[in-house]
Design a protein around this motif. Structure first.
Motif, PDB file in Angstrom:
ATOM      1  N   GLU A 149      49.604  29.248  32.203  1.00  0.00           N
ATOM      2  CA  GLU A 149      48.297  28.661  31.888  1.00  0.00           C
ATOM      3  C   GLU A 149      47.695  27.992  33.125  1.00  0.00           C
ATOM      4  O   GLU A 149      48.425  27.403  33.926  1.00  0.00           O
ATOM      5  CB  GLU A 149      48.490  27.616  30.794  1.00  0.00           C
ATOM      6  CG  GLU A 149      47.419  27.682  29.717  1.00  0.00           C
ATOM      7  CD  GLU A 149      47.595  26.538  28.740  1.00  0.00           C
ATOM      8  OE1 GLU A 149      46.657  25.742  28.626  1.00  0.00           O
ATOM      9  OE2 GLU A 149      48.683  26.454  28.133  1.00  0.00           O
ATOM     10  N   MET A 150      46.397  28.074  33.267  1.00  0.00           N
ATOM     11  CA  MET A 150      45.755  27.388  34.382  1.00  0.00           C
ATOM     12  C   MET A 150      45.960  25.881  34.215  1.00  0.00           C
ATOM     13  O   MET A 150      45.771  25.348  33.124  1.00  0.00           O
ATOM     14  CB  MET A 150      44.256  27.696  34.419  1.00  0.00           C
ATOM     15  CG  MET A 150      43.571  27.046  35.608  1.00  0.00           C
ATOM     16  SD  MET A 150      41.938  27.736  35.952  1.00  0.00           S
ATOM     17  CE  MET A 150      40.917  26.725  34.909  1.00  0.00           C
ATOM     18  N   PRO A 151      46.354  25.198  35.283  1.00  0.00           N
ATOM     19  CA  PRO A 151      46.571  23.755  35.121  1.00  0.00           C
ATOM     20  C   PRO A 151      45.280  23.037  34.770  1.00  0.00           C
ATOM     21  O   PRO A 151      44.198  23.443  35.191  1.00  0.00           O
ATOM     22  CB  PRO A 151      47.084  23.315  36.498  1.00  0.00           C
ATOM     23  CG  PRO A 151      46.754  24.414  37.432  1.00  0.00           C
ATOM     24  CD  PRO A 151      46.601  25.674  36.642  1.00  0.00           C
ATOM     25  N   ILE A 179      38.035  35.134  37.693  1.00  0.00           N
ATOM     26  CA  ILE A 179      39.420  34.658  37.751  1.00  0.00           C
ATOM     27  C   ILE A 179      39.547  33.359  36.948  1.00  0.00           C
ATOM     28  O   ILE A 179      40.459  33.193  36.134  1.00  0.00           O
ATOM     29  CB  ILE A 179      39.841  34.433  39.224  1.00  0.00           C
ATOM     30  CG1 ILE A 179      39.925  35.786  39.943  1.00  0.00           C
ATOM     31  CG2 ILE A 179      41.156  33.669  39.312  1.00  0.00           C
ATOM     32  CD1 ILE A 179      40.107  35.688  41.451  1.00  0.00           C
ATOM     33  N   LEU A 180      38.610  32.466  37.146  1.00  0.00           N
ATOM     34  CA  LEU A 180      38.656  31.168  36.446  1.00  0.00           C
ATOM     35  C   LEU A 180      38.464  31.357  34.942  1.00  0.00           C
ATOM     36  O   LEU A 180      39.046  30.637  34.140  1.00  0.00           O
ATOM     37  CB  LEU A 180      37.578  30.226  36.994  1.00  0.00           C
ATOM     38  CG  LEU A 180      37.798  29.811  38.447  1.00  0.00           C
ATOM     39  CD1 LEU A 180      36.564  29.117  38.995  1.00  0.00           C
ATOM     40  CD2 LEU A 180      39.023  28.910  38.578  1.00  0.00           C
ATOM     41  N   ALA A 181      37.662  32.360  34.578  1.00  0.00           N
ATOM     42  CA  ALA A 181      37.421  32.610  33.158  1.00  0.00           C
ATOM     43  C   ALA A 181      38.731  32.963  32.455  1.00  0.00           C
ATOM     44  O   ALA A 181      38.944  32.592  31.298  1.00  0.00           O
ATOM     45  CB  ALA A 181      36.398  33.725  32.977  1.00  0.00           C
ATOM     46  N   ILE A 182      39.627  33.655  33.173  1.00  0.00           N
ATOM     47  CA  ILE A 182      40.940  33.963  32.581  1.00  0.00           C
ATOM     48  C   ILE A 182      41.686  32.656  32.325  1.00  0.00           C
ATOM     49  O   ILE A 182      42.245  32.426  31.256  1.00  0.00           O
ATOM     50  CB  ILE A 182      41.749  34.879  33.518  1.00  0.00           C
ATOM     51  CG1 ILE A 182      41.089  36.260  33.533  1.00  0.00           C
ATOM     52  CG2 ILE A 182      43.208  34.965  33.071  1.00  0.00           C
ATOM     53  CD1 ILE A 182      41.793  37.254  34.416  1.00  0.00           C
ATOM     54  N   ASN A 194      48.942  26.785  43.406  1.00  0.00           N
ATOM     55  CA  ASN A 194      50.102  27.512  42.947  1.00  0.00           C
ATOM     56  C   ASN A 194      49.718  28.574  41.921  1.00  0.00           C
ATOM     57  O   ASN A 194      50.122  29.736  42.010  1.00  0.00           O
ATOM     58  CB  ASN A 194      51.024  26.464  42.293  1.00  0.00           C
ATOM     59  CG  ASN A 194      52.453  26.892  42.342  1.00  0.00           C
ATOM     60  OD1 ASN A 194      52.746  27.990  42.824  1.00  0.00           O
ATOM     61  ND2 ASN A 194      53.321  26.044  41.839  1.00  0.00           N
ATOM     62  N   TRP A 195      48.871  28.181  40.982  1.00  0.00           N
ATOM     63  CA  TRP A 195      48.449  29.092  39.914  1.00  0.00           C
ATOM     64  C   TRP A 195      47.644  30.261  40.486  1.00  0.00           C
ATOM     65  O   TRP A 195      47.755  31.404  40.044  1.00  0.00           O
ATOM     66  CB  TRP A 195      47.609  28.310  38.887  1.00  0.00           C
ATOM     67  CG  TRP A 195      47.202  29.151  37.714  1.00  0.00           C
ATOM     68  CD1 TRP A 195      47.993  29.523  36.665  1.00  0.00           C
ATOM     69  CD2 TRP A 195      45.916  29.729  37.488  1.00  0.00           C
ATOM     70  NE1 TRP A 195      47.271  30.292  35.789  1.00  0.00           N
ATOM     71  CE2 TRP A 195      45.989  30.439  36.267  1.00  0.00           C
ATOM     72  CE3 TRP A 195      44.702  29.715  38.181  1.00  0.00           C
ATOM     73  CZ2 TRP A 195      44.903  31.125  35.726  1.00  0.00           C
ATOM     74  CZ3 TRP A 195      43.624  30.397  37.649  1.00  0.00           C
ATOM     75  CH2 TRP A 195      43.726  31.097  36.436  1.00  0.00           C
TER      76      TRP A 195
END
Ligand code: AMP
Length: 462
Positions: free
Chosen positions: A253-255, A219-222, A184-185
């Motif tokens: 926020e990233m879960p 992307i994950l770093a964000i 979803n994120w």
């Protein structure tokens, strides 16, 4: 010199004598710690049924898909060189019904593992691991003991101020919930993900956190709050579009896995953190820490050494409560770690102690005593490390050879002395020479190797 006809297979290495001494030192240090923790050694075969690894590592894992040395033997059995040891240890645990001998088993192993990866510094196709497992208890205390042992092994090797990264990867059910939340994120940027990650998004979204692709990582770093990473070569237009899509990510926020844990896993996680606190073990929670293998549940941990560049993970581990059941056994919890020895020794390059040279004797013979030398040396070798000439060379050549090899003492079997039952001892450290009775030889050697004042000091100590 032209290249030799045969070379070690790509991704494998020879460890030459000057290196094996460091390996032995590292292995001995680790073994001491493991034994003080009352772990017992287990040795399992270097190859197993392919099916064992497919079942435990997950059909979709990189290890099974791309890195397995899979082969058929002459009877057509489907086998594979072990890519890791936990599956074999658990297979042995079931096969020999260790459960009947006690509920909790503390085990350790060391040996080579095989993975068909792209070789680079710190990454080989045959590499060594040393690892430990606690099978038979789900208690958080076992996870804490495992992490303490893991850290203590590194400290015994001289690593200082280590910080262990820890996370909880929940259970399969919480992972599914987490997968939905992550999917979803990532929705606004799905089309930017690498092909591999898009596939993972369907099959096993958590694995995306492990991606090495530069855009995926950015992307994950964000999500991890450290801003976009390095994108690699990209034209301005494309970068603008990417950034526009990325700005949508900031809104939520990233879960985090630890936020979606079921109540039991949550309690377990809190107790593991409490236990680490209590033991004063430095640790940092790393929400992006996932383990490459499907059988991990709840606690996962890892330690890195920045000096190694890309291949920085020295070791890792975690809980694998689903593994033994996946092998057809009764539900049996387990937790373990494994440390890569090749990388550890690379990281220790400058830190492992200088090795003390071997103290050894050299026996030199003359024309008349040559026939006795092999028997004399064999007897002496029950007590000392002893070298001698195998080729019947001159006394002069033997003395030079003893010096070159770094012998401590030379025992010269001279013709006349031998007849009288005497032996000449030459001390290569100071050039002195002394003739002793053969009956007093051992005492005389010991006096030379350990000067009398040192021996007395030892006695005074008692
Ligand atoms: P893993 O079984 O993937 O958790 O790996 C445990 C440890 O083994 C890693 O932290 C590395 O130190 C080491 N390791 C794994 N793969 C390799 C490899 N291909 N070459 C050298 N060391 C490795």
């Amino acid at each position: 010199m032209s290249a030799p006809k045969h070379q070690a297979p790509r991704g494998t290495r020879d460890l030459l004598p000057h290196e094996t001494a460091r390996w032995q030192w590292a292995e001995a240090k680790a073994r001491e710690v493991l034994e003080r923790y009352t772990y017992r050694e287990i040795r399992t075969p270097m190859f197993e049924d392919f099916e064992l690894f497919a079942r435990t590592s997950g059909e979709s894992s990189d290890v099974v898909q791309k890195e397995m040395y899979r082969f058929k033997d002459l009877k057509g059995r489907d086998l594979a060189l072990r890519p890791e040891a936990t599956a074999g240890v658990c297979r042995a645990y079931l096969e020999h019904n260790l459960a009947a001998q006690g509920r909790v088993h503390r085990l350790w192993y060391a040996g080579p593992m095989f993975r068909y990866g792209r070789p680079q510094k710190g990454r080989y196709r045959q590499f060594w691991q040393i690892g430990a497992e606690v099978i038979g208890t789900a208690a958080p205390g076992a996870d804490v003991e495992m992490i303490a042992l893991f850290v203590d092994v590194f400290e015994a090797w001289g690593f200082e101020n280590l910080s262990v990264a820890v996370n909880s990867v929940g259970t399969p059910a919480t992972r599914r919930a987490y997968g939905d939340a992550l999917r979803n994120w990532l929705q606004p940027v799905v089309h930017w993900l690498s092909d591999d990650s898009r596939q993972r998004l369907e099959a096993n979204p958590m694995r995306i956190l492990d991606s090495k692709d530069p855009i995926d990582r950015g992307i994950l770093a964000i999500g991890e709050g450290v801003g976009p990473g390095i994108w690699g070569a990209m034209d301005d237009e494309k970068q603008k579009r990417l950034e526009a899509d990325l700005s949508k990510l900031h809104r939520k926020e990233m879960p985090k896995m630890v936020d979606v844990l079921d109540p039991e896993s949550r309690a377990h996680w809190d107790q593991v953190l409490g236990g680490l606190e209590q033991l004063g073990i430095e640790h940092a929670i790393d929400h992006g820490l996932v383990r490459g293998l499907d059988y991990y549940t709840r606690t996962a941990f890892e330690v890195h050494d920045r000096s190694l560049g890309a291949q920085s993970a020295l070791g890792g581990g975690g809980r694998y409560d689903g593994l033994i059941e996946a092998l057809g056994g009764p539900a049996t919890p387990g937790v373990g770690f494994s440390i890569g020895l090749d990388r550890t020794l690379l990281a220790l390059e400058d830190r492992s102690p200088a090795l003390t040279p071997l103290t050894f004797l050299y026996v030199a013979a003359t024309e008349g005593t040559r026939g006795f030398v092999a028997g004399f040396v064999r007897a002496l070798r029950t007590v000392y490390a002893v070298d001698h000439d195998l080729e019947g060379r001159s006394l002069n050549a033997q003395m030079k050879a003893a010096d070159k090899a770094g012998a401590r003492l030379v025992l010269i079997l001279g013709d006349d002395e031998w007849k009288k039952g005497e032996i000449v001892i030459k001390d290569l450290a100071d050039g002195t020479q002394e003739t002793v009775d053969a009956d007093d030889l051992v005492d005389a050697i010991d006096r030379k190797l350990e000067p009398p004042d040192a021996a007395e000091a030892l006695e005074d100590d008692e």
